[in-house]
Motif scaffolding. Structure first.
Motif, PDB file in Angstrom:
ATOM      1  N   PHE A   1       4.750   6.679 -37.584  1.00  0.00           N
ATOM      2  CA  PHE A   1       5.248   8.000 -37.953  1.00  0.00           C
ATOM      3  C   PHE A   1       6.295   8.450 -36.944  1.00  0.00           C
ATOM      4  CE2 PHE A   1       1.003   7.395 -39.477  1.00  0.00           C
ATOM      5  CZ  PHE A   1       1.052   7.871 -40.774  1.00  0.00           C
TER       6      PHE A   1
ATOM      7  N   LEU B   1       0.615  11.397 -33.878  1.00  0.00           N
ATOM      8  CA  LEU B   1       0.653  10.276 -34.809  1.00  0.00           C
ATOM      9  C   LEU B   1       1.585   9.223 -34.223  1.00  0.00           C
ATOM     10  CD1 LEU B   1       0.820  11.870 -38.379  1.00  0.00           C
ATOM     11  CD2 LEU B   1      -1.133  10.877 -37.193  1.00  0.00           C
TER      12      LEU B   1
ATOM     13  N   LEU C   1      -5.642  -4.103 -34.675  1.00  0.00           N
ATOM     14  CA  LEU C   1      -5.181  -2.920 -35.410  1.00  0.00           C
ATOM     15  C   LEU C   1      -5.569  -1.690 -34.610  1.00  0.00           C
ATOM     16  CD1 LEU C   1      -3.899  -1.656 -37.940  1.00  0.00           C
ATOM     17  CD2 LEU C   1      -6.167  -1.607 -38.960  1.00  0.00           C
ATOM     18  N   MET C   2      -4.565  -0.942 -34.195  1.00  0.00           N
ATOM     19  CA  MET C   2      -4.812   0.272 -33.414  1.00  0.00           C
ATOM     20  C   MET C   2      -4.671   1.491 -34.318  1.00  0.00           C
ATOM     21  SD  MET C   2      -2.973  -0.785 -29.797  1.00  0.00           S
ATOM     22  CE  MET C   2      -1.619  -1.769 -30.447  1.00  0.00           C
ATOM     23  N   PRO C   3      -5.275   2.601 -33.906  1.00  0.00           N
ATOM     24  CA  PRO C   3      -5.243   3.794 -34.767  1.00  0.00           C
ATOM     25  C   PRO C   3      -3.872   4.471 -34.782  1.00  0.00           C
ATOM     26  CG  PRO C   3      -7.075   3.863 -33.191  1.00  0.00           C
ATOM     27  CD  PRO C   3      -6.133   2.786 -32.734  1.00  0.00           C
ATOM     28  N   ALA C   4      -3.605   5.186 -35.858  1.00  0.00           N
ATOM     29  CA  ALA C   4      -2.408   6.026 -35.920  1.00  0.00           C
ATOM     30  C   ALA C   4      -2.619   7.298 -35.107  1.00  0.00           C
ATOM     31  CB  ALA C   4      -2.076   6.375 -37.373  1.00  0.00           C
ATOM     32  N   MET C   5      -3.840   7.832 -35.161  1.00  0.00           N
ATOM     33  CA  MET C   5      -4.129   9.068 -34.423  1.00  0.00           C
ATOM     34  C   MET C   5      -4.413   8.741 -32.962  1.00  0.00           C
ATOM     35  SD  MET C   5      -6.439  11.528 -36.887  1.00  0.00           S
ATOM     36  CE  MET C   5      -6.772  12.730 -35.608  1.00  0.00           C
ATOM     37  N   GLN C   6      -3.584   9.280 -32.089  1.00  0.00           N
ATOM     38  CA  GLN C   6      -3.713   8.993 -30.658  1.00  0.00           C
ATOM     39  C   GLN C   6      -3.943  10.286 -29.889  1.00  0.00           C
ATOM     40  OE1 GLN C   6      -0.240   6.848 -29.409  1.00  0.00           O
ATOM     41  NE2 GLN C   6      -0.347   5.384 -31.090  1.00  0.00           N
ATOM     42  N   PRO C   7      -4.943  10.308 -29.006  1.00  0.00           N
ATOM     43  CA  PRO C   7      -5.189  11.527 -28.222  1.00  0.00           C
ATOM     44  C   PRO C   7      -3.975  11.876 -27.372  1.00  0.00           C
ATOM     45  CG  PRO C   7      -6.987   9.935 -27.955  1.00  0.00           C
ATOM     46  CD  PRO C   7      -5.875   9.230 -28.681  1.00  0.00           C
TER      47      PRO C   7
ATOM     48  N   PHE D   1      -3.608  15.740 -30.919  1.00  0.00           N
ATOM     49  CA  PHE D   1      -3.350  14.336 -31.205  1.00  0.00           C
ATOM     50  C   PHE D   1      -1.868  14.141 -31.521  1.00  0.00           C
ATOM     51  CE2 PHE D   1      -7.863  14.502 -31.829  1.00  0.00           C
ATOM     52  CZ  PHE D   1      -8.315  13.222 -31.533  1.00  0.00           C
TER      53      PHE D   1
ATOM     54  N   GLN E   1       1.516  -2.135 -38.783  1.00  0.00           N
ATOM     55  CA  GLN E   1       0.853  -0.854 -38.988  1.00  0.00           C
ATOM     56  C   GLN E   1       1.842   0.236 -39.366  1.00  0.00           C
ATOM     57  OE1 GLN E   1       0.478   1.729 -36.155  1.00  0.00           O
ATOM     58  NE2 GLN E   1      -1.650   2.353 -36.348  1.00  0.00           N
TER      59      GLN E   1
END
Lengths: 569, 569
Positions: A139, A106, A70-76, A104, A136
Motif C-alpha cells: 500500500f 499499511l 509472508l509478512m503482514p500488511a498491518m505493521q505496528p 498501525f 505480497q
C-alpha cells in the motif's frame, strides 16, 4: 475455459482518464477494472497474467536460494518509529488506528518487520547468509496515482531482504539477485536495462541498480553507452570527460554590460548571438536550509542528487526568490559567481572554461570575461550536472544515448541502516557481536504487466509473450451453429488441454469479426480458427505477433502449439 | 531444502500466551511468529502449508467452475454506505482515511465490491450464472484476537460469490460449492461436519451451512444425530418432540409462596427439592428496544437467535435490570408470566406443561401451580430454546450428541440482499430487468492450518497429512561427519526431488536426538534416517503417524515414498 460464461468484458473505447496504451488496453480487454483512484480489481484474464509473472518471480527467487515467507500488511507504528521512518515517510504511508487506538501502518515495504524478525530468530553466524522474500500486496498513498497498474496505491510486489556476515557477503547476495532479476525480466519478455541508480532517501551505503523496462511513457530517463555496457539513470549518470576542445584564449578583465529584463540563457543567447555553452549558469539552492550556489555551463542542467551527495545533505531544493535576492542582491535571473559570500560548487565543465558570461548579481546586468579561479574560487569542484544525450561515456570512448524507462525492479545495498537501528546482530565464530549487513530487492509484480503491454502491442491490442500470456491458445470456431466446426473445436479443446496447453475457446454465438477483434485485443499469442476447412481436418493457425496466418492440418497445428508452449517454459 | 541454512527456528517452550495446542506447536516448530495481537508472519514452513491448502482450494474451486479474480483490500466507504453495512459492521471494520481525507475500509469481506463489479459488467441473462472467487488477505479488528491463526486480525481467506438468474439457479450454485467444500476439507485431511446454521446478521433468505472441523477448543457447539445425517450448530439446532411423558395432573389455582433471596433455578431446586424441569423460567429481552418475555423450562436455555428470527428483529439482547424491574415490578430473579403486560413467547416444552413454578413478579415471592393457557396466554408459541445433548433428533428417532467445532468454511444463500441494494440486475430473455440472486462462500484458509493441527498431533508435535505437509520427507543423516551417510543422503535428496518429492534435509551438525525431536515437532509425514546402515544401502523409514520404523533398502524406501506422495494428490 469457455468464453461464453467467462468474465471477459471487452470495451470499444477506454474511459477518457486512461492516458497510456497499457492502461487503455487492459481496461478495453477486460483485464482490470478500477475501484478507486489507483486501486484495481483484476478480472480473470488480468489475474492469470499476474499469476504467471508471480510464478516466474518465485521460481527464480527459489533458484537463487531465497526463502519465501509472508509478512503482514498491518505493521505496528512502533516499528517505524524505531527505524526513524514514521515521520520521514510522509503521507505516502497509510496510517490507521485499531479499536484500542493503537497506531498501525499499511506496509509499503517491510524492512522494519523483516529486520525485527531476523533479529529475534537468528543469533549465530552459522545461520547466515539468508535471503527472505515474499510476494505480497503493498500500500502506498501516491499523491497522483495514474497509468493504471503503473502507479497504483495498492499493488503486488515481491520484496526480498538479504542478511550477510560482511560486505563481501552482501556483494555476493546482491549480484545473485541481480542475476535472478535479469532472468526474471528476460523470461517475462521485457526489453530492459539494469542501470546504476542513486541510493536516494531509502538510505544506506554501496550500490544500487534499477531494472528499467524501456518505454516511451517511462517516468525515468536512462543514459546508456552506445559502445559499452554502461547504463545509469539520469540522476546517477556520470559526466564523462568534456568533448569541447580546450580553447586557450587571452581573457581580459571581466566587465559589466546592460541586459535589461534578460533573465534566461535562451534570451541571452538570442540577444547576444552567442552559443549557450559560453555562459556560466548560477543556481542558488537551499541545502538543509543553508544557501549554496551551483555553477553549470549554460547548456547544462544542474543535478540536485549529485549536489546533495557532494554536500552530504538530506534535502536540497532551489531557493525561493526572496532568498536568492538576499544572497545575490538581485532578482532571479541575474545571479553570478563573482563576489558571492556563500559556498560555490563548480561543475567540472565550468572549471575548465577559459571564461564565460555570468550574471552580475545586479538587476539587468551581466558580466563577460568571467574567469574561473581568478574571478571566483574554484575549490569545490565536481560533477554537478545532468549528462546530455551525445555526451562522452564515463567508461569508454562511446557516447551516451537516452531512453525512457519504467522501473520494474530495484536491487539495493542497505548496509547497516536497519540492522543497526533495530539491533539485528549475530555472534561471529569468536563469539563477538557483529551487525548484519543487509540488502533489499524489489520487483513491482503488477507493474510488470503494464511494462509488457507498453512494449508489446499494436493498433489492434496487446501481444502477450507465451510465457506470461493469460492463455496460450485462443480457439475460435467461426460458427457455433456448424456441427463440424464444433466437433473439431471441442476435440482440439480437449486434446490441447491434456498436453498442458491453456486454451480459451470462444464458443459465443457472435459474428467472426467480433471474435477476431476481441482475440486481437486480448493478445492471446496463438489464434486457432476452426472454419470451413473443419470437415477436411484443416484449421487456420495464426500467431498474434505475425501478420500471416497458415492453413494447417490439425496435427500440424497441435505440434506447432505444443512446441511453442514448451519452449516458453 | 537444506535445514542448516533454512529459517526454521524451533523452540523448547511456547510463549505463555499461546493457549491452544495448535498455537503452541506452530510457534514452537517455527511455522509462525506474532508481529502484533492477531497478526502473524508465516515463516517458510508455515508458508509452505498455507500454499498447499491454497492450492487445494484453488483446484476445487476451478473444478467447480468458479473463476478466480483479485479484488482490492482497500474499499471506498461509499460502497459500504450504499449496502447499509458501514454503520452496522461496528468496530471490526478497520477504517482509514487517504491523503485526501476520503474514507476507506479494509475489506473483511467483498460483497459490496463484487456486486458492484458484476452490476457494471454483466447485463444479459446469457452471461449468468457466474461464480467469482479470490484468495486474499482479509482484515477484521477482532475484539479479542486469540488462538494464533484461529482468530486473527489479518488472515487469508477464500471468498466466492455466485450470481444466478433465479432461486433454482442459486440452489445449484450453492450445492456445487457445498460439494467443492466437502472435497477441499476431505483433501486437507480434516474430520469435519457440514452443519445447518443460522443466517445471522449477514442477512438474506434461505439456507446456510457451516463446515466445522471437530476439535475440543472449537468456539461453536454442534448438535449431531446419532442415527441420521442431521447436524446443526447450537444456534440453529431444532428441538425435536419432547421426550418427557405427558402428565395429566389435576392442578389447583396458582398460589404465591415466600422465596426470600432465591433468584436462580439452582437455588429453587435446592430449597424446594423439585427438579428443574418443573419450573417455568421467564426471561425479559429487548427486541429492537421493545421488551418481550420468553418462557423456557427451568432445565433449558433460551436461544436468542430463534427468538430473533421469530420476531423478525435485527437485535435481541437480555434486558437490563432496570427495564426488568419496570416490566415485572420486581428485581431480576422474580419474573414470571402471570399478569405480564408485554408479549410473551412460550417455548413448546413450556406450553405442554400441566403446570409449573414461576416467579411472582414480586420481590422474594414465587408462584406454584402456574398453568399455561389459564394463568398466562399461550399464543406466541414455538421453539425458543437451545437443544440439550440427549434430546430427540428433530428428523428421526435418534438422539442428539454434541461436539465442539472450528468453523473452517461457510456457504450462504444471500438472495437479493446485496443485488437489490447495489442494483445488480440483468435483462432476461424477454428483455425484462430482473434482480440477480446471490450466494457467498468463504473458507478461512489460514484457519484451516490451526484446525488440522488441533486434530492431528501428539505429545511430540504436529502430524501433517501428506497432502498439506510443508515437506513430504524429512531426510536425516545421523552424522554429517560420516562420509558414507552424507553420500547416501545427498543421493536420496537428489533422486527424491527429481521425482517431485519435497525433501527437507537436516544437514545440521547436531546430535541425532535434537534432529529427531525437531523432526517430530515439525510433523513432516515421512522421516528417512540415514545412519549406520548407509554403507549397506539401508535406511530407516518412519511415518510420523506411526510409532514403528522400518529398516528398508534405498529402493524400497524410494518406492514407498513415491507411492505415498502420489496417492496424496
Amino acid at each position: 475455459m469457455r468464453q461464453s460464461t467467462y468474465l471477459l468484458p471487452t470495451l470499444r473505447e477506454a474511459p477518457a482518464e486512461a492516458e497510456t496504451i497499457s492502461h487503455r488496453l487492459m481496461l478495453r480487454a477486460g483485464f482490470i477494472r478500477q475501484l478507486a483512484a489507483g486501486i484495481y480489481t483484476y478480472l480473470p484474464l488480468g489475474w492469470r497474467v499476474l499469476r504467471k509473472v508471480e510464478s516466474i518471480v518465485r521460481e527464480e527467487m527459489d533458484r537463487a536460494g531465497a526463502q519465501e515467507i509472508l509478512m503482514p500488511a498491518m505493521q505496528p507504528a512502533e516499528l517505524w518509529q524505531e527505524s526513524g521512518r514514521y515521520q520521514v515517510y510522509g503521507p505516502e504511508l497509510i496510517r490507521l488506528h485499531d479499536r484500542h487506538e493503537r497506531e498501525f501502518a499499511l506496509g509499503p515495504t517491510h524492512e522494519e518487520v523483516v529486520t525485527t524478525l531476523v533479529r529475534n530468530e537468528i543469533r549465530s553466524y552459522r545461520k547466515l547468509p539468508i535471503n527472505l522474500y515474499q510476494i505480497q500486496t503493498k500500500f502506498r498513498d501516491e499523491r497522483r496515482p495514474r497509468f493504471g497498474l503503473l502507479r497504483g496505491r495498492e499493488f503486488l510486489m515481491k520484496d526480498a531482504y538479504s542478511f550477510d556476515l560482511d560486505w563481501e557477503g552482501l556483494d555476493k547476495s546482491y549480484w545473485a539477485m541481480y542475476d535472478a532479476y535479469t532472468r526474471i525480466f528476460t523470461r517475462c519478455g521485457l526489453n530492459f536495462r539494469a542501470v546504476e541508480a542513486d541510493a536516494g532517501a531509502i538510505g544506506g551505503e554501496g550500490g544500487t541498480h534499477e531494472f528499467m523496462a524501456l518505454a516511451d511513457i517511462g517516468e525515468d530517463t536512462i543514459a546508456t553507452c552506445t559502445q559499452c555496457e554502461y547504463a545509469a539513470n539520469l540522476e546517477k549518470a556520470e559526466a564523462g570527460p568534456g568533448v569541447s576542445e580546450y580553447r586557450e584564449v587571452a581573457v581580459g578583465e571581466h566587465e559589466k554590460f546592460h541586459t535589461p529584463n534578460i533573465r534566461t540563457i535562451e534570451q541571452l543567447t538570442e540577444s547576444l548571438g552567442v552559443s549557450a555553452d559560453r555562459f556560466i549558469k548560477t543556481l542558488i539552492y537551499l541545502a538543509d536550509g543553508q544557501p549554496v550556489a551551483v555553477l553549470v555551463r549554460g547548456d547544462h542542467d544542474a543535478n540536485e542528487v549529485k549536489v546533495k551527495n557532494y554536500l552530504g545533505a538530506t534535502n536540497v531544493e532551489l531557493a525561493d526568490p526572496e532568498t536568492t535576492r538576499q544572497v545575490t542582491g538581485a532578482p532571479v535571473g541575474f545571479a553570478g559567481p563573482v563576489g558571492l559570500k556563500i559556498p560555490v560548487l563548480v561543475d567540472r565543465e565550468v572549471a575548465s572554461m577559459q571564461a564565460g558570461i555570468a550574471g552580475a548579481n545586479e538587476q539587468d546586468y551581466h558580466l563577460r570575461n568571467v574567469r574561473p579561479g581568478r574571478d571566483f574560487p574554484v575549490e569545490k569542484t565536481g560533477d554537478f550536472r545532468n549528462v546530455l544525450e551525445g555526451d562522452r561515456c564515463p567508461r569508454c570512448s562511446g557516447t551516451l544515448k537516452f531512453y525512457r524507462g519504467i522501473e520494474v525492479g530495484h536491487v539495493f545495498k542497505l548496509g547497516t541502516k536497519y540492522s543497526e537501528k533495530l539491533g539485528a546482530k549475530y555472534l561471529d565464530a569468536n563469539g563477538k557481536e557483529q551487525v548484519m549487513i543487509m540488502g533489499c530487492y524489489g520487483i513491482g509484480v503488477s507493474r510488470v504487466l503494464s511494462a509488457i503491454v507498453e512494449q508489446s502491442h499494436d493498433d489492434n491490442g496487446m501481444i502477450w509473450p507465451v510465457a506470461v500470456a493469460p492463455f496460450h491458445v485462443h480457439l475460435i470456431p467461426v460458427s457455433v451453429k456448424d456441427e463440424a466446426q464444433i466437433k473439431v473445436a471441442e476435440e482440439l479443446y480437449d486434446r490441447l488441454r491434456q498436453t498442458g496447453v491453456e486454451v480459451l475457446m470462444d464458443d459465443r454465438d457472435e459474428r467472426p469479426g467480433v471474435k477476431f477483434k476481441d482475440s486481437d485485443l486480448t493478445g492471446i499469442p496463438i489464434r486457432l480458427t476452426v472454419g470451413k476447412g473443419a470437415g477436411e481436418g484443416r484449421v487456420e493457425y495464426k500467431e498474434r505477433a505475425q501478420s500471416e496466418s497458415m492453413d494447417l492440418s490439425i496435427e500440424e497445428a497441435m505440434d506447432r502449439i505444443v512446441k511453442l508452449v514448451k519452449e516458453s517454459k
